[in-house]
Design an enzyme around this catalytic site. Sequence first.
Site, PDB file in Angstrom:
ATOM      1  N   LYS A 138      57.315  40.778  39.849  1.00  0.00           N
ATOM      2  CA  LYS A 138      58.602  40.401  40.468  1.00  0.00           C
ATOM      3  C   LYS A 138      59.336  39.499  39.475  1.00  0.00           C
ATOM      4  O   LYS A 138      58.709  38.723  38.762  1.00  0.00           O
ATOM      5  CB  LYS A 138      58.376  39.640  41.787  1.00  0.00           C
ATOM      6  CG  LYS A 138      57.624  40.441  42.857  1.00  0.00           C
ATOM      7  CD  LYS A 138      58.483  41.522  43.495  1.00  0.00           C
ATOM      8  CE  LYS A 138      57.690  42.283  44.547  1.00  0.00           C
ATOM      9  NZ  LYS A 138      58.442  43.365  45.190  1.00  0.00           N
ATOM     10  N   LYS A 164      50.889  45.941  39.313  1.00  0.00           N
ATOM     11  CA  LYS A 164      51.650  47.202  39.297  1.00  0.00           C
ATOM     12  C   LYS A 164      53.115  46.936  39.019  1.00  0.00           C
ATOM     13  O   LYS A 164      53.642  45.862  39.332  1.00  0.00           O
ATOM     14  CB  LYS A 164      51.476  47.962  40.610  1.00  0.00           C
ATOM     15  CG  LYS A 164      52.021  47.260  41.820  1.00  0.00           C
ATOM     16  CD  LYS A 164      51.873  48.088  43.097  1.00  0.00           C
ATOM     17  CE  LYS A 164      52.933  49.121  43.197  1.00  0.00           C
ATOM     18  NZ  LYS A 164      54.287  48.574  43.399  1.00  0.00           N
ATOM     19  N   ASP A 166      56.932  47.497  40.034  1.00  0.00           N
ATOM     20  CA  ASP A 166      57.539  47.736  41.333  1.00  0.00           C
ATOM     21  C   ASP A 166      58.062  49.169  41.373  1.00  0.00           C
ATOM     22  O   ASP A 166      58.225  49.825  40.328  1.00  0.00           O
ATOM     23  CB  ASP A 166      58.654  46.728  41.605  1.00  0.00           C
ATOM     24  CG  ASP A 166      58.551  46.214  43.041  1.00  0.00           C
ATOM     25  OD1 ASP A 166      58.840  45.034  43.288  1.00  0.00           O
ATOM     26  OD2 ASP A 166      58.162  47.005  43.917  1.00  0.00           O
ATOM     27  N   GLU A 167      58.358  49.635  42.590  1.00  0.00           N
ATOM     28  CA  GLU A 167      58.655  51.070  42.741  1.00  0.00           C
ATOM     29  C   GLU A 167      59.970  51.480  42.079  1.00  0.00           C
ATOM     30  O   GLU A 167      60.214  52.667  41.869  1.00  0.00           O
ATOM     31  CB  GLU A 167      58.660  51.469  44.228  1.00  0.00           C
ATOM     32  CG  GLU A 167      59.831  51.012  45.036  1.00  0.00           C
ATOM     33  CD  GLU A 167      59.752  49.552  45.450  1.00  0.00           C
ATOM     34  OE1 GLU A 167      58.715  48.899  45.207  1.00  0.00           O
ATOM     35  OE2 GLU A 167      60.748  49.063  46.005  1.00  0.00           O
ATOM     36  N   HIS A 253      52.585  55.147  45.407  1.00  0.00           N
ATOM     37  CA  HIS A 253      53.540  54.388  46.228  1.00  0.00           C
ATOM     38  C   HIS A 253      54.279  55.378  47.122  1.00  0.00           C
ATOM     39  O   HIS A 253      54.413  56.547  46.772  1.00  0.00           O
ATOM     40  CB  HIS A 253      54.509  53.632  45.312  1.00  0.00           C
ATOM     41  CG  HIS A 253      55.236  52.510  45.984  1.00  0.00           C
ATOM     42  ND1 HIS A 253      56.245  52.713  46.895  1.00  0.00           N
ATOM     43  CD2 HIS A 253      55.094  51.173  45.876  1.00  0.00           C
ATOM     44  CE1 HIS A 253      56.702  51.536  47.308  1.00  0.00           C
ATOM     45  NE2 HIS A 253      56.028  50.584  46.722  1.00  0.00           N
ATOM     46  N   HIS A 286      49.569  53.445  49.501  1.00  0.00           N
ATOM     47  CA  HIS A 286      50.129  52.463  50.426  1.00  0.00           C
ATOM     48  C   HIS A 286      50.146  53.048  51.833  1.00  0.00           C
ATOM     49  O   HIS A 286      50.699  54.142  52.032  1.00  0.00           O
ATOM     50  CB  HIS A 286      51.569  52.119  50.034  1.00  0.00           C
ATOM     51  CG  HIS A 286      51.684  51.317  48.777  1.00  0.00           C
ATOM     52  ND1 HIS A 286      52.357  50.127  48.720  1.00  0.00           N
ATOM     53  CD2 HIS A 286      51.228  51.528  47.514  1.00  0.00           C
ATOM     54  CE1 HIS A 286      52.318  49.634  47.490  1.00  0.00           C
ATOM     55  NE2 HIS A 286      51.633  50.491  46.747  1.00  0.00           N
ATOM     56  N   LYS A 293      55.776  42.528  56.107  1.00  0.00           N
ATOM     57  CA  LYS A 293      57.208  42.583  56.421  1.00  0.00           C
ATOM     58  C   LYS A 293      57.697  43.960  56.847  1.00  0.00           C
ATOM     59  O   LYS A 293      58.831  44.107  57.306  1.00  0.00           O
ATOM     60  CB  LYS A 293      58.012  42.125  55.199  1.00  0.00           C
ATOM     61  CG  LYS A 293      57.981  43.120  54.028  1.00  0.00           C
ATOM     62  CD  LYS A 293      58.677  42.579  52.789  1.00  0.00           C
ATOM     63  CE  LYS A 293      58.716  43.619  51.672  1.00  0.00           C
ATOM     64  NZ  LYS A 293      59.210  43.082  50.397  1.00  0.00           N
ATOM     65  N   GLY A 347      53.406  40.481  46.251  1.00  0.00           N
ATOM     66  CA  GLY A 347      54.367  40.198  45.182  1.00  0.00           C
ATOM     67  C   GLY A 347      54.862  38.773  45.371  1.00  0.00           C
ATOM     68  O   GLY A 347      54.430  37.832  44.702  1.00  0.00           O
TER      69      GLY A 347
HETATM   70  C1  CAP Z   1      55.976  44.510  48.154  1.00  0.00           C
HETATM   71  C2  CAP Z   1      56.689  45.695  47.528  1.00  0.00           C
HETATM   72  C3  CAP Z   1      56.134  47.036  47.975  1.00  0.00           C
HETATM   73  C4  CAP Z   1      56.100  47.247  49.454  1.00  0.00           C
HETATM   74  C5  CAP Z   1      56.088  48.718  49.779  1.00  0.00           C
HETATM   75  C6  CAP Z   1      58.171  45.650  47.816  1.00  0.00           C
HETATM   76  O1  CAP Z   1      56.520  43.328  47.615  1.00  0.00           O
HETATM   77  O2  CAP Z   1      56.544  45.667  46.124  1.00  0.00           O
HETATM   78  O3  CAP Z   1      56.949  48.016  47.349  1.00  0.00           O
HETATM   79  O4  CAP Z   1      54.917  46.720  49.877  1.00  0.00           O
HETATM   80  O5  CAP Z   1      55.893  48.860  51.144  1.00  0.00           O
HETATM   81  O6  CAP Z   1      58.885  46.070  46.916  1.00  0.00           O
HETATM   82  O7  CAP Z   1      58.527  45.271  48.933  1.00  0.00           O
HETATM   83  P1  CAP Z   1      56.235  41.947  48.383  1.00  0.00           P
HETATM   84  P2  CAP Z   1      54.709  49.812  51.676  1.00  0.00           P
HETATM   85  O8  CAP Z   1      54.746  41.721  48.342  1.00  0.00           O
HETATM   86  O9  CAP Z   1      56.985  40.889  47.617  1.00  0.00           O
HETATM   87  O10 CAP Z   1      56.740  42.104  49.778  1.00  0.00           O
HETATM   88  O11 CAP Z   1      53.477  49.296  51.021  1.00  0.00           O
HETATM   89  O12 CAP Z   1      54.764  49.628  53.176  1.00  0.00           O
HETATM   90  O13 CAP Z   1      55.048  51.195  51.259  1.00  0.00           O
HETATM   91 MG    MG Z   2      57.817  47.251  45.726  1.00  0.00          MG
END
Ligand code: CAP
Ligand code: MG
Length: 404
Positions: A138, A164, A166-167, A253, A286, A293, A347
């Site tokens: 992040k 990892k 981020d997406e 992801h 995932h 959240k 994150g």
């Molecule tokens: C989490 C995260 C993940 C989400 C994806 C985000 O960051 O990197 O992509 O967890 O959701 O971008 O929100 P935080 P899921 O830890 O800062 O929230 O795993 O439900 O697909």
């Molecule tokens: Mg993410």
Amino acid sequence: MDAVRATYYIESSFPVKRCAEIIAMEESTGTWTEVHTTEGKDLDFVTAKVEDVDEIRGKAVIAYPVDLFEVRNIPQLLSVVAGNLFGLSDVANVRLLDLEFPNEFISQFRGPAFGIDGVRDYIGTKEDGRPHVGTIIKPKVGLNPEETAAVAYEAASGGIDLIKDDETLCDQRFCPMAERLPLVMDAIDRALSEVEERTLYAVNVTTGADEIAERADIAEENGANMLMIDVITAGFDALKVLRENCSLPIHVHRTMHGALTRNPAHGIAMDVFCRLTRLIGGDQLHVGTLTGKMEGEETNILHLDSILKEEWHGFKPVFPVSSGGLHPGCVEEEIGKRGMDLVLQAGGGVHGHPYGTKAGARAMRQAAEAMALGVGLEAHAAGAPELSRALETWGIGKIENYYR
Ligand code: CAP
Ligand code: MG
């Protein structure tokens, strides 16, 4: 009959059986009216059949003959079982709940190359079986390669098992993959010499179908030890390309899944994406959190975990990933209800730690170790200052008001 069997939930003013018959026709050999071109033809071998109907619960099973499919063609499979049917005006709502495949499909796909045991072997946690902890670089985007590697070093030296991308980070100008990857791997190697523990870095190779194989090759050539793919946006066939062309574990992801999975009456259940990921060969996926959240119902998330881990056609189990709004205080409930075979990713819950990223990684690791020791977080925190500070900051369990 050798068939792909699809279970649907259906809402309509018409009987469920009628809707299922309409779907079966639409997705195999029929259309809205009789046509002359079928006269005298025996199309039974590619005609879908309604096999089971529950008018009360609104469910139906449709058997799609295996000859209807080009078996290794996942896009075509989805065009059948999850295609036009969602738009039929006579069917108010329809949700694809699950898929079961005949052996002819099963034998065409490799399943996970590593699975839970293979990833544990790499990290060295098969003996103690503790949960894995991960973090996401992040901010999501905006760091340059050097800055990305600096964050990775802090997390790895804090004992994180997985870092990892981020997406939404791929190969943008501000952080080219071929530049950040070797720097991150160097950072992980430097941390290895200090903490004597390996760290996986899931580099996001998500890109178009025409480039993803080459991008994965570039990642492997640059020393990657894990690949990441956004499987809904890139496509399940892209996952197949990675599985069949690369020798690295694959972190999957699911961003964009919410557009399909969130409405309980319409769309595609996450169960289907779990099955496809396991069939094709993702090693980690995932599947949501109990305490984070993102929306997600506990019973369903536990069911998703079981789809990834239960005995299924001999495929290796897939590591469920719990991510999204997690912090060290969430670990107790997540592990308590989901067991030790879980990757807990944080994150904000790592990089937002008052003492910084390294402390945040340490706190997540201390929380995971507490679970492996069978002690509560607060008890363990007495001898773990970083965990203690995390619990003071975020408490135990779900944070009630994210983003407010
Ligand atoms: C989490 C995260 C993940 C989400 C994806 C985000 O960051 O990197 O992509 O967890 O959701 O971008 O929100 P935080 P899921 O830890 O800062 O929230 O795993 O439900 O697909
Ligand atoms: Mg993410």
